[in-house]
Write an enzyme that holds these catalytic residues in place. Sequence first.
Site, PDB file in Angstrom:
ATOM      1  N   GLY A 132       0.869   1.096  35.159  1.00  0.00           N
ATOM      2  CA  GLY A 132       1.012   2.543  35.116  1.00  0.00           C
ATOM      3  C   GLY A 132       2.449   2.973  34.931  1.00  0.00           C
TER       4      GLY A 132
ATOM      5  CG  ASP B  68      -7.000   3.698  25.262  1.00  0.00           C
ATOM      6  OD1 ASP B  68      -7.374   2.578  25.625  1.00  0.00           O
ATOM      7  OD2 ASP B  68      -7.603   4.751  25.549  1.00  0.00           O
TER       8      ASP B  68
END
Length: 309
Positions: free
Chosen positions: A223, A253
């Site tokens: 993240g 993505d």
Amino acid sequence: MIVTVTLNAAVDKTYYVSGFAAGAVQRVRQQIAEPGGKGNNVAKIVRLLGGEAVATGFAAGGAGAFIEERLAARGIRTAFVRIPGESRTCLNIVDETSGGSTELLEEGPAVGEAALAEVKDVIGRLGAQASVVVLSGSLPAGTPADLYAELVGIAASAGARVYLDASGEALALGIGARPDLIKPNEEELARLVGRKRIEGALLAQTAAMLHGRGVRQVCATQGSRGAVACMDGVLYRVIAPAVAAVSTVGCGDAFVAGMAYADEQGLPAEERLRLAAAAAAAAAMTDRAGELDLSVCERLLDRVKVSPL
């Protein structure tokens, strides 16, 4: 050319409401509808980075037509296999008062043997023209758990480098086919090796272990903290730039798209990781998956820190 494969494509809808509460009538202040599914998000980012993208997979009904039309409008060539039924809708309800969100994800239509055979042919044909084939997302109903492993083999035999972004059994079996890249997040990586959590040095050790099983690039994303990667036998720590995040949906993505585009450009490992992290950070600054401002991404490149471990 980069080919993306989305076997369970979706229409991604986002509803913005104030004070969302179960069991109550809600007024939607704003709504967004986009072609979704992880592979389609990758295709959108590749196109925004300046690459040529071709999207394939399965599409059904009016929702499938919407997905194809909206991708084509972005300059993305489509080669979906049409199947009966209706492509799924994934609904995200954003409460602007609390900042929280609620997601409702449809399962999507089942896929028969004839359609499976057809998509394998399409992937083989496109793989012969592609630099990278990206296999992303969940498997649709009616497909075997080892389908990604088979598709990795088909695309690789056609001459393409193959990226696999999946989870659970589909990822575990897919790794056996030795894709060129996998991108599990910390939670997915922990499940893959049968642990509750993976922290610290164990993250790098696990990435190196998977690399040793034949995966050329293992990127364990964390993240906003960046990633740990094992690339061609070298371990790297990637520190992402701090940004004012609007939504983190689709950032993984964007990371994959950045890796694929940089790989196609022939960039070295550190620069591939730099572009991937910058693309993910830029994507977090938008309100929908598969979006980024290219000028923002370019400015963030110098703020990504990549160093060997």
